[in-house]
Write a protein that holds these residues in place. Structure first.
Motif, short mmCIF file in Angstrom:
data_model
loop_
_atom_site.label_atom_id
_atom_site.label_comp_id
_atom_site.label_asym_id
_atom_site.label_seq_id
_atom_site.Cartn_x
_atom_site.Cartn_y
_atom_site.Cartn_z
N ASP A 12 0.88 -1.17 0.00
CA ASP A 12 0.00 0.00 0.00
C ASP A 12 0.91 1.21 0.00
OD1 ASP A 12 -1.90 1.97 0.30
OD2 ASP A 12 -2.74 1.18 2.17
N LEU A 13 1.06 1.82 -1.17
CA LEU A 13 1.99 2.93 -1.38
C LEU A 13 1.29 4.24 -1.05
CD1 LEU A 13 4.84 3.57 -2.50
CD2 LEU A 13 3.77 3.81 -4.75
N GLY A 14 1.76 4.92 0.00
CA GLY A 14 1.07 6.11 0.48
C GLY A 14 -0.07 5.72 1.40
N CYS A 15 0.22 4.85 2.35
CA CYS A 15 -0.81 4.21 3.17
C CYS A 15 -1.47 5.12 4.19
CB CYS A 15 -0.24 2.99 3.87
SG CYS A 15 1.02 3.39 5.11
N GLY A 34 2.88 -1.30 4.22
CA GLY A 34 2.40 0.06 3.98
C GLY A 34 3.56 1.02 4.09
N THR A 35 3.65 1.95 3.13
CA THR A 35 4.69 2.98 3.19
C THR A 35 4.04 4.35 3.08
OG1 THR A 35 5.10 3.05 0.81
CG2 THR A 35 6.42 1.50 2.12
N ALA A 45 -0.39 4.40 11.99
CA ALA A 45 -0.70 3.11 11.35
C ALA A 45 -0.14 1.95 12.16
CB ALA A 45 -0.13 3.09 9.93
N THR A 46 1.09 2.08 12.61
CA THR A 46 1.72 1.02 13.40
C THR A 46 0.98 0.82 14.72
OG1 THR A 46 3.86 1.50 12.39
CG2 THR A 46 3.89 0.28 14.46
N HIS A 47 0.59 1.89 15.35
CA HIS A 47 -0.14 1.82 16.61
C HIS A 47 -1.45 1.04 16.46
CE1 HIS A 47 -1.85 2.96 20.46
NE2 HIS A 47 -2.91 3.43 19.83
N HIS A 48 -2.19 1.33 15.41
CA HIS A 48 -3.51 0.72 15.23
C HIS A 48 -3.48 -0.63 14.53
CE1 HIS A 48 -5.89 3.98 16.85
NE2 HIS A 48 -5.12 4.81 16.19
N TYR A 49 -2.57 -0.80 13.55
CA TYR A 49 -2.64 -1.98 12.69
C TYR A 49 -1.32 -2.73 12.54
CZ TYR A 49 -6.72 0.79 11.28
OH TYR A 49 -7.87 1.54 11.27
N GLY A 50 -0.33 -2.39 13.31
CA GLY A 50 1.02 -2.92 13.10
C GLY A 50 1.27 -4.36 13.49
N PHE A 55 4.94 -1.60 8.39
CA PHE A 55 4.84 -0.20 8.00
C PHE A 55 6.22 0.43 8.00
CE2 PHE A 55 0.50 -0.88 9.68
CZ PHE A 55 -0.23 -0.41 8.60
N TYR A 56 6.48 1.23 6.95
CA TYR A 56 7.77 1.90 6.80
C TYR A 56 7.59 3.35 6.38
CZ TYR A 56 9.52 -2.90 6.46
OH TYR A 56 9.79 -4.22 6.69
#
Length: 140
Positions: A12-15, A34-35, A45-50, A55-56
């Motif tokens: 997911d580019l531009g997540c 996701g980036t 994003a990492t907090h909710h779905y990591g 995620f990068y």
């Protein structure tokens, strides 16, 4: 439209904050990455779905993940790329043979008129004009 299969590895580019990345996660047992170039978005994003998604922080123009993905999903981010040609080349290189990409991007300023009005206001307001002096709208 991408018909993500249960075995596809997906970028997911531009997540952004990862909400749509989580939807992608539900469609595949493959790797989901996701980036986004913004530290704060990736932290959210990492907090909710990591838990099950990588995620990068990173830009499409510097993406270096050769032949890693079956699918690349890019929703409402392409218009922000500073070097779209470089981004597309990097995406091509990140896809495996027979890989596919879906890009959704606004084509006109009327895509989000409130966004255009708000950024114009901020660029001309005395209190915010310095901060927004170098802002380039993706909608023009």
């Amino acid at each position: 439209m991408l018909q993500i299969s249960r075995t596809d590895d997906v970028l997911d580019l531009g997540c952004g904050t990862g909400h749509l990345t989580q939807t992608i996660r539900s469609k595949t047992d493959g790797i989901v990455v996701g980036t986004n170039p913004t530290d704060e978005m990736i932290a959210e994003a990492t907090h909710h779905y990591g838990k099950n998604i990588e995620f990068y922080v990173g830009f499409a123009e510097t993406l270096d993940m050769p032949s890693r993905f079956d699918v690349i999903f890019c929703n409402s981010a392409f218009q922000w790329f500073r070097d779209p040609s470089r981004a597309v080349l990097n995406c091509h290189n990140a896809l495996r043979p027979s890989g596919r990409i879906a890009i959704q991007a606004p084509a006109q300023a009327n895509y989000c008129p409130n966004f255009v009005l708000a950024t114009d206001f901020l660029k001309h307001d005395r209190e915010t004009q310095d901060v927004f002096s170098r802002f380039r709208s993706p909608c023009r």
